[in-house]
Design an enzyme around this catalytic site. Structure first.
Site, PDB file in Angstrom:
ATOM      1  N   ASN A   1      84.740  32.164 -27.824  1.00  0.00           N
ATOM      2  CA  ASN A   1      84.393  33.539 -28.190  1.00  0.00           C
ATOM      3  C   ASN A   1      83.462  34.072 -27.105  1.00  0.00           C
ATOM      4  O   ASN A   1      82.295  33.739 -27.072  1.00  0.00           O
ATOM      5  CB  ASN A   1      83.703  33.514 -29.567  1.00  0.00           C
ATOM      6  CG  ASN A   1      83.138  34.862 -29.969  1.00  0.00           C
ATOM      7  OD1 ASN A   1      83.415  35.874 -29.322  1.00  0.00           O
ATOM      8  ND2 ASN A   1      82.334  34.883 -31.014  1.00  0.00           N
ATOM      9  N   TRP A   2      84.030  34.886 -26.219  1.00  0.00           N
ATOM     10  CA  TRP A   2      83.247  35.360 -25.065  1.00  0.00           C
ATOM     11  C   TRP A   2      82.237  36.435 -25.448  1.00  0.00           C
ATOM     12  O   TRP A   2      81.411  36.832 -24.634  1.00  0.00           O
ATOM     13  CB  TRP A   2      84.189  35.881 -23.971  1.00  0.00           C
ATOM     14  CG  TRP A   2      85.064  34.815 -23.352  1.00  0.00           C
ATOM     15  CD1 TRP A   2      85.008  33.457 -23.600  1.00  0.00           C
ATOM     16  CD2 TRP A   2      86.095  35.000 -22.377  1.00  0.00           C
ATOM     17  NE1 TRP A   2      85.945  32.801 -22.840  1.00  0.00           N
ATOM     18  CE2 TRP A   2      86.629  33.718 -22.082  1.00  0.00           C
ATOM     19  CE3 TRP A   2      86.626  36.115 -21.736  1.00  0.00           C
ATOM     20  CZ2 TRP A   2      87.667  33.544 -21.156  1.00  0.00           C
ATOM     21  CZ3 TRP A   2      87.658  35.941 -20.822  1.00  0.00           C
ATOM     22  CH2 TRP A   2      88.169  34.662 -20.538  1.00  0.00           C
ATOM     23  N   LYS A   3      82.350  36.974 -26.635  1.00  0.00           N
ATOM     24  CA  LYS A   3      81.454  38.050 -27.099  1.00  0.00           C
ATOM     25  C   LYS A   3      81.406  39.197 -26.078  1.00  0.00           C
ATOM     26  O   LYS A   3      82.418  39.478 -25.431  1.00  0.00           O
ATOM     27  CB  LYS A   3      80.067  37.486 -27.408  1.00  0.00           C
ATOM     28  CG  LYS A   3      80.139  36.302 -28.388  1.00  0.00           C
ATOM     29  CD  LYS A   3      78.806  35.899 -28.945  1.00  0.00           C
ATOM     30  CE  LYS A   3      78.991  34.704 -29.874  1.00  0.00           C
ATOM     31  NZ  LYS A   3      77.756  34.280 -30.501  1.00  0.00           N
TER      32      LYS A   3
ATOM     33  N   HIS B   1      82.996  37.549 -38.076  1.00  0.00           N
ATOM     34  CA  HIS B   1      81.936  36.846 -37.337  1.00  0.00           C
ATOM     35  C   HIS B   1      80.582  37.320 -37.857  1.00  0.00           C
ATOM     36  O   HIS B   1      80.416  38.492 -38.201  1.00  0.00           O
ATOM     37  CB  HIS B   1      82.068  37.118 -35.834  1.00  0.00           C
ATOM     38  CG  HIS B   1      81.154  36.250 -35.028  1.00  0.00           C
ATOM     39  ND1 HIS B   1      79.836  36.552 -34.861  1.00  0.00           N
ATOM     40  CD2 HIS B   1      81.359  35.061 -34.406  1.00  0.00           C
ATOM     41  CE1 HIS B   1      79.259  35.586 -34.135  1.00  0.00           C
ATOM     42  NE2 HIS B   1      80.162  34.683 -33.852  1.00  0.00           N
TER      43      HIS B   1
ATOM     44  N   GLU C   1      77.969  38.144 -36.461  1.00  0.00           N
ATOM     45  CA  GLU C   1      77.395  39.306 -35.762  1.00  0.00           C
ATOM     46  C   GLU C   1      78.031  40.606 -36.263  1.00  0.00           C
ATOM     47  O   GLU C   1      77.375  41.647 -36.321  1.00  0.00           O
ATOM     48  CB  GLU C   1      77.565  39.123 -34.237  1.00  0.00           C
ATOM     49  CG  GLU C   1      76.594  38.068 -33.714  1.00  0.00           C
ATOM     50  CD  GLU C   1      77.086  37.257 -32.532  1.00  0.00           C
ATOM     51  OE1 GLU C   1      78.024  37.678 -31.836  1.00  0.00           O
ATOM     52  OE2 GLU C   1      76.520  36.164 -32.309  1.00  0.00           O
TER      53      GLU C   1
ATOM     54  N   GLU D   1      80.217  28.697 -39.437  1.00  0.00           N
ATOM     55  CA  GLU D   1      79.197  28.955 -38.426  1.00  0.00           C
ATOM     56  C   GLU D   1      77.879  29.301 -39.107  1.00  0.00           C
ATOM     57  O   GLU D   1      77.660  30.466 -39.480  1.00  0.00           O
ATOM     58  CB  GLU D   1      79.622  30.126 -37.530  1.00  0.00           C
ATOM     59  CG  GLU D   1      80.919  29.914 -36.796  1.00  0.00           C
ATOM     60  CD  GLU D   1      81.002  30.776 -35.541  1.00  0.00           C
ATOM     61  OE1 GLU D   1      81.167  30.206 -34.465  1.00  0.00           O
ATOM     62  OE2 GLU D   1      80.879  32.004 -35.637  1.00  0.00           O
TER      63      GLU D   1
ATOM     64  N   GLY E   1      73.888  30.671 -31.134  1.00  0.00           N
ATOM     65  CA  GLY E   1      73.159  31.154 -29.966  1.00  0.00           C
ATOM     66  C   GLY E   1      71.690  30.764 -29.946  1.00  0.00           C
ATOM     67  O   GLY E   1      70.912  31.279 -29.142  1.00  0.00           O
TER      68      GLY E   1
ATOM     69  N   SER F   1      76.135  26.785 -31.357  1.00  0.00           N
ATOM     70  CA  SER F   1      75.504  25.961 -30.321  1.00  0.00           C
ATOM     71  C   SER F   1      76.238  24.657 -30.026  1.00  0.00           C
ATOM     72  O   SER F   1      75.608  23.632 -29.765  1.00  0.00           O
ATOM     73  CB  SER F   1      74.034  25.689 -30.678  1.00  0.00           C
ATOM     74  OG  SER F   1      73.309  26.910 -30.726  1.00  0.00           O
TER      75      SER F   1
ATOM     76  N   GLY G   1      80.686  29.847 -28.448  1.00  0.00           N
ATOM     77  CA  GLY G   1      80.168  31.079 -27.854  1.00  0.00           C
ATOM     78  C   GLY G   1      79.695  30.818 -26.434  1.00  0.00           C
ATOM     79  O   GLY G   1      80.483  30.721 -25.492  1.00  0.00           O
ATOM     80  N   GLY G   2      78.400  30.688 -26.272  1.00  0.00           N
ATOM     81  CA  GLY G   2      77.772  30.556 -24.949  1.00  0.00           C
ATOM     82  C   GLY G   2      78.463  29.561 -24.026  1.00  0.00           C
ATOM     83  O   GLY G   2      78.713  29.856 -22.851  1.00  0.00           O
TER      84      GLY G   2
END
Ligand code: PGA
Length: 250
Positions: free
Chosen positions: A9-11, A95, A97, A167, A173, A212, A233-234
């Protein structure tokens, strides 16, 4: 046997140049990734570009969200038919967010899940509790509520071609990963809840862990019986790190 899935997930990250470099790195390393499905979810505006870069590879495409409506006067939205048209196979829905920053309700997320499915996209339904909810001892209650909203609208059969991502919000993150045991506990709960409706669907559905995940902790997480891969993610923005995670799943 459930085939693992690792989705990046590149966000809200990337430029054409940085994405070219990232995808190049992924393509170079994919031959070392074993039996696992791999997908990347770029920002909407880059999906079509990434589709071109991925042509002929085994990396699938997903979106980070999808509109609950298929067309019409919904300024700023991107629909399931459009995402299918540009080659997506998956759509992340719900998600944390989207839920927390953009106020998406369980009901709206359920409608997005439905929109993904009716357009031939596999929804990746995100669920998870906040730190406050975990400390309040209501993790299972929260996750159950998020899943039940989709069950109410779509029924258990819809989960036969869906993916769930657990999640924990406090792990996204933050560098704080849920321990493999903490994650397994919730994954087992989710599978058990679905089994109450249909054991076959529960046994077949892939439940990813997200929050994470890194090259260094992926193998231990994926070693748990109910963890079928990850939503990353990251670490999905760094080719080598993402490939290490993919290898850990395969
Ligand atoms: P993270 O994000 O890996 O950066 O914690 C996961 C996600 O939000 O999907």
């Amino acid at each position: 046997m459930r085939k693992p899935l690792v989705a990046g997930n590149w966000k809200l990250n990337g430029t054409r140049a940085s994405i070219d470099e990232l995808v190049q790195g992924l393509l170079q390393g994919m031959s070392q990734v074993g039996e696992t499905d791999v997908a990347v979810c770029p920002p909407f505006v880059y999906i079509d570009h990434v589709r071109g870069l991925l042509e002929g590879s085994r990396i699938d495409l997903g979106s980070q969200d999808v509109c609950e409506e298929d067309k019409g006067a919904f300024t700023g939205e991107v629909s399931g038919p459009m995402l299918r048209d540009v080659g997506c196979s998956y759509a992340i829905v719900g998600h944390s967010e989207r839920r927390s920053i953009y106020g998406e309700s369980d009901e709206l997320v359920a409608r997005k899940f439905a929109a993904a499915r009716r357009n031939g996209l596999t929804p990746i339904l995100c669920v998870g509790e906040t730190l406050e909810e975990r400390e309040g001892g209501i993790t299972e209650e929260v996750v159950a509520r998020q899943i039940d909203a989709v069950l109410a609208l779509e029924g258990i059969a819809a989960f036969a071609d869906a993916v769930i991502a657990y999640e924990p919000v406090w792990a996204i993150g933050t560098g704080k990963t849920a321990s493999p045991e903490q994650a397994q506990e919730v994954h087992e709960f989710i599978r058990g809840r679905l089994a109450g409706h249909d054991e076959g669907v529960a046994a077949g559905i892939r439940i990813l862990y997200g929050g994470s995940v890194k090259g260094g902790n992926a193998a231990e997480l994926f070693g748990k019986p109910d963890i079928d891969g990850g939503l990353i993610g990251g670490a999905s923005l760094v080719a080598d790190e993402f490939l290490t995670i993919c290898k850990a799943a395969g």
